[in-house]
Design an enzyme around this catalytic site. Structure first.
Site, PDB file in Angstrom:
ATOM      1  N   THR A 123       0.818  -1.212   0.000  1.00 10.82           N
ATOM      2  CA  THR A 123       0.000   0.000   0.000  1.00 10.82           C
ATOM      3  C   THR A 123       0.849   1.258   0.000  1.00 10.82           C
ATOM      4  O   THR A 123       1.965   1.276   0.538  1.00 10.82           O
ATOM      5  CB  THR A 123      -0.910   0.011   1.241  1.00 10.82           C
ATOM      6  OG1 THR A 123      -1.576   1.275   1.330  1.00 10.82           O
ATOM      7  CG2 THR A 123      -0.117  -0.170   2.526  1.00 10.82           C
ATOM      8  N   TYR A 147      -1.886   0.266   9.992  1.00  9.35           N
ATOM      9  CA  TYR A 147      -2.130  -0.396   8.705  1.00  9.35           C
ATOM     10  C   TYR A 147      -0.889  -0.303   7.817  1.00  9.35           C
ATOM     11  O   TYR A 147      -0.388  -1.317   7.315  1.00  9.35           O
ATOM     12  CB  TYR A 147      -3.338   0.230   8.012  1.00  9.35           C
ATOM     13  CG  TYR A 147      -3.500  -0.207   6.577  1.00  9.35           C
ATOM     14  CD1 TYR A 147      -3.773  -1.539   6.259  1.00  9.35           C
ATOM     15  CD2 TYR A 147      -3.369   0.701   5.527  1.00  9.35           C
ATOM     16  CE1 TYR A 147      -3.907  -1.948   4.945  1.00  9.35           C
ATOM     17  CE2 TYR A 147      -3.511   0.302   4.214  1.00  9.35           C
ATOM     18  CZ  TYR A 147      -3.774  -1.023   3.924  1.00  9.35           C
ATOM     19  OH  TYR A 147      -3.899  -1.431   2.613  1.00  9.35           O
TER      20      TYR A 147
END
Length: 333
Positions: A123, A147
């Site tokens: 990501t 995250y």
């Protein structure tokens, strides 16, 4: 890059989810044998293309090794994990369990069985708040939430494993994934999704009352945050190209941004939804969220130079149109 074909099948974890189901379609369309492992906590069995074999199982289960052996798996595409940034802040241990610890178990299974190729769903959150835009792969990785850190830790594991074993990997750092299969075969189906385009098309068909706009005081032309939106089918195609590169060059691994290299503001996205639907989605102006960067746009020169990948759906209206078509179909299920 020479043509290379995998001798065996591809294990897709999280293949019943949004991006994973599109990767299954891309692999099956390209003639690959596909086996999906998904615990179906957030995924849907009906989302898995019938050409693939679906096995309901957690990726950290040691029985994944039996699946790898039984199906002749020679590559893993790893999509399984948790993806909601605010939730990662409120429940960080969930993200380190579902993303980092589970990935460690899956990588160990691959090494134990002798699976040599691994494509990882990473990501742009690994960059945190970038000092410059567009952001390139060599720029500092300073995640600002669990995250992003959980994904960066997995990248580090892959790098170390590749140095120690006959194993190579591609880590694709996604920017904002949106849209749906243009043929209507899959799309984003998760209830309560937080992605802007998904939320906006839900509002457009009456599933939500409106769309929250978090901040109008960013240092951008219209004051709203700017993001690089990539069509999910283009992203899935990039995974197939990455797989073929790993097979062709087994001694090399790659970390690549997956984005288009241009951004759209929140207002521009909502304008596109209004334009496509010929209605006005209610916009609710809210305070900006802590840690949201002004703009996050990919420098995609590396992926264009490394893979024979060229975007086919680089059009905001087209992305919205595909997302809307899927949302309408989903409402009729």
């Amino acid at each position: 890059m020479s043509e290379a074909r995998l001798d065996g099948s591809v294990l897709v974890t999280g293949g019943a989810g949004y991006i994973g189901s599109h990767a299954v379609l891309a692999l099956a369309d390209a003639g690959y044998r596909v086996v999906v492992v998904d615990n179906l906590v957030t995924g849907f069995a009906w989302a898995v293309d019938r050409r693939a074999t679906l096995i309901e199982m957690a990726v950290e289960d040691d029985r994944v090794r039996d699946v790898m052996r039984e199906h002749g798996v020679r590559a893993v595409m790893h999509f399984a994990g948790s993806v909601v940034v605010p939730e990662s802040v409120s429940d960080p241990l969930k993200y380190y369990r579902n993303n980092t610890a589970a990935s460690r178990s899956l990588i160990e299974s691959a090494v134990t069985v002798g699976v040599p190729h691994f494509i990882f769903s990473s990501t742009a959150a690994t960059y945190g708040t970038p000092a410059k835009v567009p952001v390139a792969e060599g720029d500092p990785t300073v995640p600002i939430n669990p995250y992003g850190m959980s994904k960066l830790m997995t990248e580090a594991m892959l790098r170390d494993v590749a140095a120690a074993h006959p194993f190579n990997y591609a880590a694709l750092r996604y920017f904002n994934v949106a849209g749906a299969d243009p043929g209507g075969r899959s799309g984003q189906s998760t209830a309560g999704a937080t992605h802007l385009i998904k939320v906006a098309v839900e509002a457009a068909i009456g599933k939500r009352e409106g769309v929250s706009v978090f901040g109008t005081d960013f240092a951008t032309p219209d004051g709203t945050g700017v993001r690089d939106y990539i069509h999910v089918s283009d992203l899935a195609a990039a995974h197939v190209h990455a797989l073929e590169l790993l097979v062709a060059e087994p001694g090399r691994s790659h970390t690549l941004n997956a984005g288009y290299g241009r951004g759209y503001s929140v207002f521009e996205v909502l304008d596109a939804v209004d334009r496509i639907t010929n209605r006005t989605v209610d916009r609710r102006l809210e305070p900006r969220r802590a840690g949201d960067p002004d703009a996050l746009i990919a420098d995609n020169s590396a992926i264009l130079a490394t893979l024979p990948w060229r975007p086919r759906h680089d059009d905001l209206d087209g992305i919205v149109r595909d997302a809307l078509a899927w949302e309408r179909a989903l409402a009729e299920r």
